[in-house]
Motif scaffolding. Structure first.
Motif, mmCIF file in Angstrom:
data_model
loop_
_atom_site.group_PDB
_atom_site.id
_atom_site.type_symbol
_atom_site.label_atom_id
_atom_site.label_comp_id
_atom_site.label_asym_id
_atom_site.label_seq_id
_atom_site.Cartn_x
_atom_site.Cartn_y
_atom_site.Cartn_z
ATOM 1 N N GLU A 172 0.834 -1.217 0.000
ATOM 2 C CA GLU A 172 0.000 0.000 0.000
ATOM 3 C C GLU A 172 0.864 1.261 0.000
ATOM 4 O OE1 GLU A 172 -0.943 -2.291 2.765
ATOM 5 O OE2 GLU A 172 -2.111 -3.319 1.220
ATOM 6 N N LEU A 173 1.856 1.301 0.864
ATOM 7 C CA LEU A 173 2.673 2.511 0.983
ATOM 8 C C LEU A 173 3.665 2.661 -0.166
ATOM 9 C CD1 LEU A 173 3.565 2.551 4.804
ATOM 10 C CD2 LEU A 173 1.973 4.035 3.577
ATOM 11 N N GLY A 174 4.156 1.535 -0.700
ATOM 12 C CA GLY A 174 5.209 1.608 -1.719
ATOM 13 C C GLY A 174 6.580 1.776 -1.091
ATOM 14 N N TRP A 175 6.680 1.804 0.219
ATOM 15 C CA TRP A 175 7.950 1.818 0.944
ATOM 16 C C TRP A 175 7.699 1.134 2.282
ATOM 17 C CZ3 TRP A 175 7.172 4.361 5.510
ATOM 18 C CH2 TRP A 175 6.144 5.319 5.528
ATOM 19 N N GLY A 176 8.771 0.785 2.938
ATOM 20 C CA GLY A 176 8.628 0.164 4.260
ATOM 21 C C GLY A 176 8.134 -1.282 4.177
ATOM 22 N N ARG A 177 7.706 -1.790 5.328
ATOM 23 C CA ARG A 177 7.386 -3.212 5.435
ATOM 24 C C ARG A 177 5.900 -3.473 5.566
ATOM 25 N NH1 ARG A 177 12.201 -6.289 8.331
ATOM 26 N NH2 ARG A 177 10.714 -7.978 8.103
ATOM 27 N N THR A 209 3.491 -1.747 12.169
ATOM 28 C CA THR A 209 2.807 -1.014 13.244
ATOM 29 C C THR A 209 3.590 0.271 13.486
ATOM 30 O OG1 THR A 209 4.069 -2.261 14.879
ATOM 31 C CG2 THR A 209 1.857 -3.075 14.355
ATOM 32 N N TRP A 210 2.977 1.228 14.138
ATOM 33 C CA TRP A 210 3.540 2.579 14.188
ATOM 34 C C TRP A 210 3.663 3.129 15.606
ATOM 35 C CZ3 TRP A 210 5.524 3.988 9.649
ATOM 36 C CH2 TRP A 210 5.084 3.276 8.521
ATOM 37 N N SER A 211 3.811 2.249 16.579
ATOM 38 C CA SER A 211 3.884 2.696 17.977
ATOM 39 C C SER A 211 5.022 3.694 18.195
ATOM 40 C CB SER A 211 4.096 1.502 18.903
ATOM 41 O OG SER A 211 3.047 0.597 18.743
ATOM 42 N N PHE A 212 6.167 3.403 17.621
ATOM 43 C CA PHE A 212 7.334 4.279 17.798
ATOM 44 C C PHE A 212 7.022 5.687 17.289
ATOM 45 C CE2 PHE A 212 11.114 6.086 15.646
ATOM 46 C CZ PHE A 212 11.896 6.353 16.753
ATOM 47 N N MET A 213 6.515 5.788 16.054
ATOM 48 C CA MET A 213 6.217 7.100 15.463
ATOM 49 C C MET A 213 5.171 7.861 16.272
ATOM 50 S SD MET A 213 7.436 8.389 12.456
ATOM 51 C CE MET A 213 8.989 8.325 13.216
ATOM 52 N N GLU A 214 4.116 7.130 16.673
ATOM 53 C CA GLU A 214 3.046 7.781 17.444
ATOM 54 C C GLU A 214 3.591 8.331 18.757
ATOM 55 O OE1 GLU A 214 -0.202 4.771 15.552
ATOM 56 O OE2 GLU A 214 0.011 4.768 17.741
ATOM 57 N N THR A 215 4.414 7.527 19.407
ATOM 58 C CA THR A 215 4.965 7.946 20.691
ATOM 59 C C THR A 215 5.930 9.106 20.501
ATOM 60 O OG1 THR A 215 4.776 5.641 21.335
ATOM 61 C CG2 THR A 215 6.024 7.081 22.821
ATOM 62 N N THR A 241 8.659 13.804 13.094
ATOM 63 C CA THR A 241 7.886 12.686 12.509
ATOM 64 C C THR A 241 7.725 12.812 10.986
ATOM 65 O OG1 THR A 241 5.863 13.888 13.002
ATOM 66 C CG2 THR A 241 6.564 12.251 14.622
ATOM 67 N N TRP A 242 8.454 13.744 10.360
ATOM 68 C CA TRP A 242 8.269 13.925 8.914
ATOM 69 C C TRP A 242 8.775 12.737 8.112
ATOM 70 C CZ3 TRP A 242 12.724 14.115 5.914
ATOM 71 C CH2 TRP A 242 13.916 14.388 6.584
ATOM 72 N N PHE A 243 9.754 12.005 8.634
ATOM 73 C CA PHE A 243 10.220 10.793 7.962
ATOM 74 C C PHE A 243 9.686 9.609 8.749
ATOM 75 C CE2 PHE A 243 13.001 7.476 6.434
ATOM 76 C CZ PHE A 243 13.238 7.826 5.116
ATOM 77 N N ARG A 244 8.738 8.909 8.158
ATOM 78 C CA ARG A 244 8.024 7.890 8.925
ATOM 79 C C ARG A 244 8.792 6.575 8.972
ATOM 80 N NH1 ARG A 244 2.428 7.074 6.888
ATOM 81 N NH2 ARG A 244 2.077 6.169 8.932
#
Ligand code: GDP
Length: 311
Positions: free
Chosen positions: A63-68, A72-78, A86-89
């Motif tokens: 879906e994203l075309g990058w990443g895995r 999950t996004w706990s690190f980014m959210e925190t 947080t501009w680079f996810r």
């Protein structure tokens, strides 16, 4: 018998996956751009290597075309909640790779050795190499002056007008030795320039001393695949950048950019009338790789074009 594929991220990785599936095991060497690499949040991030690695391992995020996938996004959210950048996810699974790569680089391991080990752990049969173990950093001259590549690409979403690109460190970087050895090897059967952005994915590789000469001297044919279909990029700023740099955003424009470097050029049926006068031998094909079957079919087209062009 090796096929060497030069690749950036998304477009390159799709064809690399096709090649890895139609070639006998162990015959594919993917050389990745590292001009996009950067240090962020104290971590060493290699976006193109990771996109290629995750794609070949079947764990890329479709879906994203990058990443895995299954991210999950706990690190980014925190991080966001406590006022971090947080501009680079960075997803949680992806993050583990950057943390471990950074630890090993700081311990003195080369990016090549780290990449080889990560690929082995992900059960990837193809060899994946960085273009160099020395840092090369792409910079972009925009209306607002020179900015780092990820600042342009991610933070500013490729919006600034591009006037010029520079690859810091390239002139003193040493090309990855196994990459150069493969170009010299008489058993190498093709060099494929994947459908990647010529300016920010392929030209950083070509900027490393010795690479252009080795490609010219290579006994295998060099074949590029157009990243432009019907005058447009499938994703990313390739066409926009071409126009801003004063070129026609077309399959023919990309072929002329590679010019004397390539023996063969594979572009889409849709661009048949764009490639008159291109000096490389042109093969028309369906070049949009939506499905796995498309990736394999295009890989077969490229390999058969190479067979016809054996130097
Ligand atoms: P990045 O580093 O993630 O920007 O990836 P690349 O430089 O490898 O790929 C970007 C280029 O891939 C863009 O110019 C796209 O048009 C091209 N691309 C993406 N998907 C396809 C596809 O299915 N077929 C072709 N021919 N090009 C593609």
């Amino acid at each position: 018998m090796t096929v060497v594929a030069l690749s950036g991220g998304v477009g390159g990785a799709k064809l690399a996956l096709g090649l890895s599936r139609v070639l006998p095991e162990g015959e594919l060497l993917v050389v990745c751009n590292t001009g996009d690499d950067f240090e962020h949040l104290g971590l060493c991030i290699s976006p193109d290597i990771d996109t290629v690695m995750y794609t070949l391992a079947g764990v890329a995020n479709p879906e994203l075309g990058w990443g895995r996938a299954d991210e999950t996004w706990s690190f980014m959210e925190t991080l966001g909640a406590i006022g971090g950048e947080t501009w680079f996810r960075l997803g949680d699974r992806d993050l583990a790779v950057h943390v471990e790569r950074t630890r090993r680089l700081r311990g003195g391991m080369t990016l090549s050795a780290i990449t080889a080990d990560l690929c082995a752990r992900l059960s990837i049969a193809a060899r994946v190499l960085p273009m160099s173990d020395d840092p090369v950093r792409t910079r972009v001259r925009t209306d607002q002056g020179w900015i780092d590549f990820q600042e342009y690409f991610v933070r500013r979403r490729c919006e600034p007008v591009v006037h010029e690109l520079a690859f810091h460190g390239a002139s003193t970087a040493r090309a990855q030795p196994d990459f150069m050895a493969a170009l010299r090897d008489p058993d190498t059967k093709a060099v494929v320039i994947c459908p990647s952005n010529p300016f920010i994915s392929i030209e950083p590789i070509l900027a490393i001393p010795g690479v252009r000469t080795a490609l010219a001297d290579c006994s295998a044919p060099v074949i590029a695949v157009s990243p432009i279909i019907g005058g447009r990029a499938i994703k990313g700023p390739t066409a926009k950048m071409m126009a801003e740099l004063g070129m026609t955003p077309s399959a023919g424009g990309v072929a002329r950019r590679y010019d004397a470097l390539i023996d063969g050029y594979v572009c889409d049926f849709a661009d048949m009338d764009q490639v008159a006068g291109v000096s490389a031998k042109v093969t028309l094909a369906q070049t949009l790789m939506s499905t796995l079957a498309d990736r394999e079919a295009l890989a077969r087209v490229v390999l058969s074009a190479a067979r016809m062009l054996r130097r």
